[in-house]
Design an enzyme around this catalytic site. Structure first.
Site, PDB file in Angstrom:
ATOM      1  N   ASP A 206     -10.575  -7.338  21.855  1.00 14.31           N
ATOM      2  CA  ASP A 206      -9.606  -7.173  22.939  1.00 14.31           C
ATOM      3  C   ASP A 206     -10.258  -6.631  24.204  1.00 14.31           C
ATOM      4  OD1 ASP A 206      -6.925  -6.947  24.154  1.00 14.31           O
ATOM      5  OD2 ASP A 206      -7.336  -4.793  24.007  1.00 14.31           O
TER       6      ASP A 206
ATOM      7  N   CYS B 231       0.834  -1.208   0.000  1.00 15.14           N
ATOM      8  CA  CYS B 231       0.000   0.000   0.000  1.00 15.14           C
ATOM      9  C   CYS B 231       0.865   1.252   0.000  1.00 15.14           C
ATOM     10  CB  CYS B 231      -0.889   0.033   1.246  1.00 15.14           C
ATOM     11  SG  CYS B 231      -2.345  -0.971   1.092  1.00 15.14           S
ATOM     12  N   HIS B 232       0.392   2.251  -0.713  1.00 10.83           N
ATOM     13  CA  HIS B 232       1.062   3.549  -0.711  1.00 10.83           C
ATOM     14  C   HIS B 232       0.663   4.325   0.544  1.00 10.83           C
ATOM     15  CE1 HIS B 232       1.020   2.497  -4.984  1.00 10.83           C
ATOM     16  NE2 HIS B 232       2.080   3.269  -5.099  1.00 10.83           N
TER      17      HIS B 232
ATOM     18  N   MET C  36      -8.155   0.015   1.000  1.00 11.70           N
ATOM     19  CA  MET C  36      -7.443  -0.718   2.049  1.00 11.70           C
ATOM     20  C   MET C  36      -7.496   0.027   3.377  1.00 11.70           C
ATOM     21  SD  MET C  36      -6.783  -3.493   0.645  1.00 11.70           S
ATOM     22  CE  MET C  36      -6.032  -4.155   2.116  1.00 11.70           C
ATOM     23  N   GLU C  37      -7.484   1.339   3.332  1.00 13.14           N
ATOM     24  CA  GLU C  37      -7.572   2.128   4.562  1.00 13.14           C
ATOM     25  C   GLU C  37      -8.928   1.931   5.232  1.00 13.14           C
ATOM     26  OE1 GLU C  37      -4.111   3.544   2.401  1.00 13.14           O
ATOM     27  OE2 GLU C  37      -6.133   3.027   1.761  1.00 13.14           O
TER      28      GLU C  37
END
Length: 166
Positions: A128, A76-77, A113-114
């Site tokens: 969590d 990824c950039h 992707m972000e």
């Protein structure tokens, strides 16, 4: 089928050269969910989780993750994000938390992707924070819902899965 742009002519992984692409406004929306027991959902809704405000912490974790995607996904950039919104809400009917991320930039490549990373990390944060009371939680339906901008234009998921992910 489209060409895999992250492979060179020898089939080796590479980071795509986007230098010649024009900068355009890009948007991506992703969704996912965390299924949990009814009593765990009640803890979240009432703000009684031992580790704190699950919804707020998951939101912030998703925002932070979107900003660090290039450090996590090898090809990824790094992108100058102009907006990141993460929404985490309870769904009583399906006994789950629904997560949605919207990411925007003005850049040479998209922010899919972000958005996906924001949803995934927000979901992992929920796990969590609640694992002490519900180890059986399930993270699922992480998917791109929409992307806009760039050469390929706008794409929207239109199947039943997207409607159920809300």
């Amino acid at each position: 089928m489209a060409e895999l742009t992250h492979l060179d002519e020898r089939g080796q992984a590479r980071m795509v050269d986007v230098a010649e692409k024009p900068e355009t406004h890009r948007v991506a929306v992703a969704r996912g969910r965390v299924s949990l027991r009814p009593e765990t959902l009640q803890l979240v809704r009432e703000g009684r989780a031992a580790k704190g405000d699950v919804l707020a912490v998951a939101r912030v974790a998703g925002i932070m993750a979107a900003k660090r995607t290039a450090e996590l996904i090898p090809l990824c950039h790094p992108l100058p994000l102009t907006k990141v919104e993460v929404d985490v809400r309870t769904n009583e009917q399906d006994t789950c938390l629904e997560i949605e991320a919207r990411v925007e930039t003005v850049s040479r490549t998209g922010v899919e992707m972000e958005a996906l990373t924001a949803v995934a990390v927000a979901a992992l944060t929920v796990y969590d924070m609640l694992k002490a009371v519900d180890r059986g939680m399930t993270i699922d339906r992480i998917q791109l819902i929409e992307k806009a901008g760039g050469r390929s234009g706008t794409w929207r998921r239109e199947d039943d899965e997207a409607r159920h992910a809300r």
